[in-house]
Design a protein around this motif. Structure first.
Motif, PDB file in Angstrom:
ATOM      1  N   SER A 115      40.087  47.827  27.647  1.00 54.42           N
ATOM      2  CA  SER A 115      39.022  46.226  27.076  1.00 54.42           C
ATOM      3  C   SER A 115      37.530  46.432  28.032  1.00 54.42           C
ATOM      4  N   GLN A 116      38.175  47.262  28.852  1.00 56.21           N
ATOM      5  CA  GLN A 116      36.131  46.582  30.373  1.00 56.21           C
ATOM      6  C   GLN A 116      37.248  48.433  31.100  1.00 56.21           C
ATOM      7  N   PRO A 117      36.372  47.783  32.150  1.00 61.19           N
ATOM      8  CA  PRO A 117      35.967  49.176  33.636  1.00 61.19           C
ATOM      9  C   PRO A 117      36.964  48.109  34.219  1.00 61.19           C
ATOM     10  N   SER A 118      37.677  49.286  34.934  1.00 69.40           N
ATOM     11  CA  SER A 118      38.391  49.068  36.120  1.00 69.40           C
ATOM     12  C   SER A 118      38.088  47.778  37.064  1.00 69.40           C
ATOM     13  N   GLY A 119      38.609  46.943  37.843  1.00 69.45           N
ATOM     14  CA  GLY A 119      37.618  46.139  39.089  1.00 69.45           C
ATOM     15  C   GLY A 119      38.638  45.407  39.544  1.00 69.45           C
ATOM     16  N   THR A 120      38.288  44.729  40.481  1.00 69.73           N
ATOM     17  CA  THR A 120      39.100  43.980  41.472  1.00 69.73           C
ATOM     18  C   THR A 120      38.854  42.739  41.750  1.00 69.73           C
ATOM     19  N   VAL A 121      38.690  41.498  42.166  1.00 65.28           N
ATOM     20  CA  VAL A 121      38.120  40.078  43.098  1.00 65.28           C
ATOM     21  C   VAL A 121      39.001  39.783  44.059  1.00 65.28           C
ATOM     22  N   ASP A 122      39.580  40.549  44.114  1.00 61.40           N
ATOM     23  CA  ASP A 122      40.980  40.097  45.633  1.00 61.40           C
ATOM     24  C   ASP A 122      40.383  39.844  47.039  1.00 61.40           C
ATOM     25  N   ILE A 123      39.352  40.767  46.699  1.00 63.70           N
ATOM     26  CA  ILE A 123      38.043  40.568  48.109  1.00 63.70           C
ATOM     27  C   ILE A 123      37.433  39.520  48.432  1.00 63.70           C
ATOM     28  N   GLY A 124      37.705  38.724  48.471  1.00 59.34           N
ATOM     29  CA  GLY A 124      37.134  37.139  48.547  1.00 59.34           C
ATOM     30  C   GLY A 124      36.219  36.832  47.384  1.00 59.34           C
ATOM     31  N   GLY A 125      37.257  37.034  46.380  1.00 60.07           N
ATOM     32  CA  GLY A 125      36.826  36.777  45.074  1.00 60.07           C
ATOM     33  C   GLY A 125      35.256  37.432  44.625  1.00 60.07           C
ATOM     34  N   ILE A 126      35.316  38.502  44.910  1.00 59.58           N
ATOM     35  CA  ILE A 126      33.895  39.499  44.617  1.00 59.58           C
ATOM     36  C   ILE A 126      34.347  40.567  44.258  1.00 59.58           C
ATOM     37  N   LYS A 127      33.443  40.918  42.840  1.00 61.02           N
ATOM     38  CA  LYS A 127      33.935  41.557  42.479  1.00 61.02           C
ATOM     39  C   LYS A 127      33.355  42.954  42.330  1.00 61.02           C
ATOM     40  N   VAL A 128      34.512  44.026  42.368  1.00 66.35           N
ATOM     41  CA  VAL A 128      34.475  45.169  42.271  1.00 66.35           C
ATOM     42  C   VAL A 128      34.698  46.346  41.461  1.00 66.35           C
ATOM     43  N   ARG A 129      33.452  46.752  41.100  1.00 67.10           N
ATOM     44  CA  ARG A 129      33.948  47.740  39.913  1.00 67.10           C
ATOM     45  C   ARG A 129      34.681  49.583  40.513  1.00 67.10           C
ATOM     46  N   GLY A 130      35.566  49.598  39.160  1.00 65.92           N
ATOM     47  CA  GLY A 130      35.957  50.983  39.954  1.00 65.92           C
ATOM     48  C   GLY A 130      37.566  51.563  40.820  1.00 65.92           C
ATOM     49  N   MET A 131      38.199  50.659  40.886  1.00 64.25           N
ATOM     50  CA  MET A 131      39.016  49.986  41.539  1.00 64.25           C
ATOM     51  C   MET A 131      40.060  51.274  42.194  1.00 64.25           C
ATOM     52  N   HIS A 132      40.749  51.273  40.991  1.00 62.68           N
ATOM     53  CA  HIS A 132      41.693  52.104  40.404  1.00 62.68           C
ATOM     54  C   HIS A 132      41.320  53.451  38.995  1.00 62.68           C
ATOM     55  N   GLY A 133      40.083  52.632  38.602  1.00 58.11           N
ATOM     56  CA  GLY A 133      40.571  52.727  37.164  1.00 58.11           C
ATOM     57  C   GLY A 133      38.589  53.522  37.326  1.00 58.11           C
ATOM     58  N   ALA A 134      38.020  54.286  36.340  1.00 56.02           N
ATOM     59  CA  ALA A 134      36.560  54.161  35.789  1.00 56.02           C
ATOM     60  C   ALA A 134      35.649  53.332  36.006  1.00 56.02           C
TER      61      ALA A 134
END
Length: 275
Positions: A115-134
């Motif tokens: 549904s959307q690009p890979s991402g994570t907010v695990d580190i300090g609540g900062i959204k990072v795109r392309g963690m383990h995917g596109a």
């Protein structure tokens, strides 16, 4: 293509192409090569088994190579016909499951919901795109003549989910394989050829080889009237002066002798063609 795109290729032809005699050895070789290519790719391109109007792309597979193409490269590009779009996620799941069940008789090993690009907010609540995917996903919907079909008797083709069930029962396809349909098998290949505008190629790819047994429609999960599809394509060819060898012979005899048998002399056996 249908869910099983290599079903028309004999095992030995595939092994000979890759210069090996063992299926397991070939699978191991391809697994290593595909992973290496995928890890270096700038972008991965896939199709879609279904797409929901509320934003999901569904991909089904058994091998795992689609997951590599959609997750390892930083960019994932999805290219699909607009006829893959259905109204909801529930409908998209139904279509994807039906494709697999009518093709192999079992659910797929993998079902991907994107549904959307890979991402994570695990580190300090900062959204990072392309963690383990596109990091980026692009969806390209293709028309490629589909809109033209809406105004014709061929519009039912757009209901096709590509399961390939019709190929398993088709006596003509099982005999002629890739000679029936061309680059794509059976009626899908014939529709593709028709949209290219080359009616002679449509004849050469086996349009008039269909026997009209109707087995394809009997097994079709979405009940496409395939007999009408074939007859419509034949009618288009006939009206534009395109016939196969048998058809030309029949028309010549009708025009010359007023019948489909032609002139028959005593003691001779006429050449008869099935309608």
């Amino acid at each position: 293509h249908f869910v099983t795109p290599a079903m028309h290729l004999p095992k030995n032809d595939i092994l000979n192409f890759f210069d090996t005699k063992d299926v397991n050895q070939l699978a191991s070789q391809l697994r290593s090569e595909i992973r290496e290519y995928a890890s270096k790719a700038v972008a991965g391109v896939t199709g879609a088994n279904s797409i929901s109007a509320d934003g999901y792309v569904l991909l089904i597979e058994n091998e795992g190579n689609i997951s590599l193409a959609s997750t390892l490269p930083p960019i994932h590009i999805v290219i699909a016909g607009w006829d893959k779009v259905v109204s909801s996620l529930e409908d998209a799941l139904l279509v994807a499951r039906a494709q697999s069940l009518w093709s192999t008789g079992a659910d797929p090993a993998y079902l991907h919901l994107i549904s959307q690009p890979s991402g994570t907010v695990d580190i300090g609540g900062i959204k990072v795109r392309g963690m383990h995917g596109a990091k980026e996903i692009h969806l390209i919907l293709v028309d490629n003549g589909r809109s033209r079909l809406l105004e014709t008797d061929l519009r039912e083709v757009l209901k096709c989910i590509g399961c390939g069930a019709c190929l398993y029962v088709c006596p003509v396809y099982r005999t002629l394989l890739s000679e029936f349909g061309g680059e794509l098998p059976s009626f899908r290949g014939l529709i593709h050829t028709y949209l290219s505008g080359d009616l002679q190629k449509l004849i050469d790819n086996g349009l008039f080889k269909c026997t009209g047994c109707n087995l394809c429609q009997e097994v079709c999960p979405v009940n496409i009237n395939l007999k009408v599809i074939f007859w419509s394509l034949r009618s288009i060819c006939f009206k534009n002066g395109y016939l196969d060898e048998v058809g030309r012979d029949l028309m010549e005899k009708i025009n010359r002798f007023g019948n489909a048998v032609g002139e028959v002399k005593r003691g001779e056996r006429p050449t008869l063609h099935c309608c």
